[in-house]
Design a protein around this motif. Sequence first.
Motif, mmCIF file in Angstrom:
data_model
loop_
_atom_site.group_PDB
_atom_site.id
_atom_site.type_symbol
_atom_site.label_atom_id
_atom_site.label_comp_id
_atom_site.label_asym_id
_atom_site.label_seq_id
_atom_site.Cartn_x
_atom_site.Cartn_y
_atom_site.Cartn_z
ATOM 1 N N GLN A 1 0.755 -1.155 -0.036
ATOM 2 C CA GLN A 1 0.150 0.042 0.193
ATOM 3 C C GLN A 1 0.771 1.415 -0.083
ATOM 4 O OE1 GLN A 1 -2.944 -0.256 3.363
ATOM 5 N NE2 GLN A 1 -3.048 -2.494 2.847
ATOM 6 N N PHE A 2 0.341 2.270 -0.903
ATOM 7 C CA PHE A 2 1.187 3.519 -0.798
ATOM 8 C C PHE A 2 0.324 4.761 -0.644
ATOM 9 C CE2 PHE A 2 3.005 0.396 -3.498
ATOM 10 C CZ PHE A 2 4.438 0.336 -3.221
ATOM 11 N N PRO A 3 0.733 5.795 -0.120
ATOM 12 C CA PRO A 3 -0.157 7.045 0.060
ATOM 13 C C PRO A 3 0.046 7.786 -1.110
ATOM 14 C CG PRO A 3 2.111 7.233 1.432
ATOM 15 C CD PRO A 3 1.972 5.715 0.822
ATOM 16 N N LEU A 4 -1.230 8.291 -1.473
ATOM 17 C CA LEU A 4 -1.266 9.153 -2.662
ATOM 18 C C LEU A 4 -1.067 10.625 -2.208
ATOM 19 C CD1 LEU A 4 -3.934 7.529 -4.933
ATOM 20 C CD2 LEU A 4 -1.636 7.276 -5.243
ATOM 21 N N MET A 5 0.025 11.314 -2.376
ATOM 22 C CA MET A 5 0.312 12.549 -1.812
ATOM 23 C C MET A 5 0.086 13.879 -2.786
ATOM 24 S SD MET A 5 3.628 11.209 0.367
ATOM 25 C CE MET A 5 3.986 12.828 1.118
ATOM 26 N N TYR A 6 0.111 13.519 -3.916
ATOM 27 C CA TYR A 6 0.202 14.532 -5.083
ATOM 28 C C TYR A 6 -1.095 14.516 -5.962
ATOM 29 C CZ TYR A 6 4.926 14.922 -2.970
ATOM 30 O OH TYR A 6 5.966 15.103 -2.224
ATOM 31 N N VAL A 7 -1.307 15.582 -6.777
ATOM 32 C CA VAL A 7 -2.454 15.596 -7.705
ATOM 33 C C VAL A 7 -1.795 14.706 -8.801
ATOM 34 C CG1 VAL A 7 -3.116 17.917 -6.731
ATOM 35 C CG2 VAL A 7 -1.569 17.922 -8.577
ATOM 36 N N LYS B 1 10.548 4.138 -13.688
ATOM 37 C CA LYS B 1 10.471 5.443 -13.282
ATOM 38 C C LYS B 1 9.116 5.923 -12.819
ATOM 39 C CE LYS B 1 13.791 6.950 -16.812
ATOM 40 N NZ LYS B 1 13.964 7.892 -17.827
ATOM 41 N N GLY B 2 9.203 6.635 -11.736
ATOM 42 C CA GLY B 2 7.424 7.049 -11.158
ATOM 43 C C GLY B 2 7.827 7.062 -9.568
ATOM 44 N N ASP B 3 6.751 7.574 -8.950
ATOM 45 C CA ASP B 3 6.614 7.697 -7.627
ATOM 46 C C ASP B 3 6.451 6.304 -6.870
ATOM 47 O OD1 ASP B 3 6.391 10.666 -7.558
ATOM 48 O OD2 ASP B 3 4.922 10.293 -8.508
ATOM 49 N N ILE B 4 5.855 5.429 -7.614
ATOM 50 C CA ILE B 4 5.618 4.087 -7.374
ATOM 51 C C ILE B 4 6.123 3.258 -8.311
ATOM 52 C CG2 ILE B 4 3.759 2.431 -6.685
ATOM 53 C CD1 ILE B 4 2.155 4.739 -5.787
ATOM 54 N N LEU B 5 7.017 2.350 -7.845
ATOM 55 C CA LEU B 5 7.766 1.438 -8.693
ATOM 56 C C LEU B 5 6.904 -0.102 -8.591
ATOM 57 C CD1 LEU B 5 11.345 2.074 -8.703
ATOM 58 C CD2 LEU B 5 9.849 3.160 -10.136
ATOM 59 N N LEU C 1 1.824 4.648 -16.175
ATOM 60 C CA LEU C 1 0.454 5.689 -16.116
ATOM 61 C C LEU C 1 0.642 6.553 -15.089
ATOM 62 C CD1 LEU C 1 -1.076 4.820 -13.373
ATOM 63 C CD2 LEU C 1 -1.734 2.702 -14.466
ATOM 64 N N ALA C 2 -0.160 7.416 -15.029
ATOM 65 C CA ALA C 2 -0.201 8.500 -14.168
ATOM 66 C C ALA C 2 -1.764 8.444 -13.303
ATOM 67 C CB ALA C 2 0.037 9.888 -14.561
ATOM 68 N N ILE C 3 -1.729 8.895 -12.152
ATOM 69 C CA ILE C 3 -2.824 9.036 -11.383
ATOM 70 C C ILE C 3 -3.221 10.497 -11.051
ATOM 71 C CG2 ILE C 3 -4.224 8.337 -9.178
ATOM 72 C CD1 ILE C 3 -2.389 5.956 -8.857
ATOM 73 N N ASP C 4 -4.119 10.940 -11.907
ATOM 74 C CA ASP C 4 -4.419 12.535 -11.399
ATOM 75 C C ASP C 4 -5.633 12.590 -10.608
ATOM 76 O OD1 ASP C 4 -2.313 12.974 -13.192
ATOM 77 O OD2 ASP C 4 -3.528 13.495 -15.029
ATOM 78 N N TYR C 5 -5.660 13.657 -10.122
ATOM 79 C CA TYR C 5 -6.697 14.057 -9.239
ATOM 80 C C TYR C 5 -7.365 15.491 -9.531
ATOM 81 C CZ TYR C 5 -9.845 14.925 -4.845
ATOM 82 O OH TYR C 5 -10.507 15.317 -4.112
ATOM 83 N N ARG C 6 -8.347 15.407 -10.481
ATOM 84 C CA ARG C 6 -8.754 16.746 -10.905
ATOM 85 C C ARG C 6 -10.335 16.929 -10.368
ATOM 86 N NH1 ARG C 6 -8.471 14.396 -16.845
ATOM 87 N NH2 ARG C 6 -6.706 13.412 -16.696
ATOM 88 N N ARG C 7 -10.597 18.234 -10.134
ATOM 89 C CA ARG C 7 -12.102 18.732 -9.493
ATOM 90 C C ARG C 7 -12.707 17.668 -8.821
ATOM 91 N NH1 ARG C 7 -13.935 21.011 -15.575
ATOM 92 N NH2 ARG C 7 -12.350 22.612 -15.749
ATOM 93 N N GLY C 8 -11.914 16.919 -7.894
ATOM 94 C CA GLY C 8 -12.410 16.051 -6.959
ATOM 95 C C GLY C 8 -12.551 14.555 -7.332
ATOM 96 N N VAL D 1 10.804 5.560 -2.318
ATOM 97 C CA VAL D 1 11.707 5.049 -3.197
ATOM 98 C C VAL D 1 12.300 6.023 -4.370
ATOM 99 C CG1 VAL D 1 10.619 2.771 -3.340
ATOM 100 C CG2 VAL D 1 9.733 4.497 -5.019
ATOM 101 N N SER D 2 13.225 5.838 -5.016
ATOM 102 C CA SER D 2 13.703 6.767 -5.954
ATOM 103 C C SER D 2 13.089 6.744 -7.259
ATOM 104 C CB SER D 2 15.182 6.923 -5.850
ATOM 105 O OG SER D 2 15.661 7.556 -6.933
ATOM 106 N N PRO D 3 12.638 7.649 -7.952
ATOM 107 C CA PRO D 3 12.273 7.521 -9.271
ATOM 108 C C PRO D 3 13.311 7.164 -10.456
ATOM 109 C CG PRO D 3 12.062 9.833 -8.781
ATOM 110 C CD PRO D 3 12.499 9.018 -7.574
ATOM 111 N N GLN D 4 14.726 7.406 -10.024
ATOM 112 C CA GLN D 4 15.702 7.351 -10.675
ATOM 113 C C GLN D 4 16.184 5.796 -10.927
ATOM 114 O OE1 GLN D 4 16.126 9.741 -13.041
ATOM 115 N NE2 GLN D 4 14.352 10.771 -11.816
#
Length: 256
Positions: free
Chosen positions: A29-35, A43-47, A58-65, A123-126
């Motif tokens: 499990q990982f916390p989603l901290m950013y939009v 490469k990424g926030d979650i490997l 992929l990207a997980i976006d948070y838009r307009r709720g 984790v490091s995205p690099q």
Amino acid sequence: MVESQERSRLPEGLGAIIVFTEGSEKGRQFPLMYVRTLVGRTKGDILVRDWAVSSKHLAIDYRRGKFHIVDNDSKNGTFVNGKQVRDRHIFVDQSVRIGDSLFHIELDPDRYKTLVEQKSFLVSPQRGLKELIRDEFFNVSLDETKHTVSIKDQKDIKKYIKVRVLLPSGKNIKLKYMNYKVYIGREDTELILQDIEVSRKHAYLERLESNQVILYDLASANGTFVNEKRIERKVLMKEDVIRVGKTKIEYLGVFQ
């Protein structure tokens, strides 16, 4: 995840987490901290340790709720309800498949806070899949690790944590650990349990210089219990019974 002052954060108190339910990441499990949160193999926030997942999948976006799944031209595609998607609004608890991995988003402020405090998601995205596997999952066997020593003081070298593993088969095994931290899990930990309900890295014991031992849950899928009460952090007393999955572990104390 790697924090940046330039990145927009999710609304305070939302408590969004991503939970993997199938594949190599099952139970994590990982916390989603950013939009915008990037998910990928290298490469990424979650490997994700899944060779069918693209480097920047992929990207997980948070838009307009609302949460959106945005495929980054991945080789094998991103699927919601069995249909391949490019940019799709998803609901909380709706499953998303990439490669052999399945995940969904949950809103759980308490669990979110625990994950952030434990920082088990960093984790490091690099750094890619091979490095992640090496750092998080490479270890020696149980027989080699149970007597290894991480000491702060030479006079402390003979102290050890002693436990009794109560296996579902009815067989009991006594083990002692001279480590300050003893990780419990299904793969490549100091205490390896062949129990499908146990996460890969499920929990750990930490011995303090005062000889107090604290048990921590590592945001496991099925939880960690002491005397049948679910815990996130618990100071252990002699003869406390820890349960992870179907396996029980009796804490016997610190000895010298």
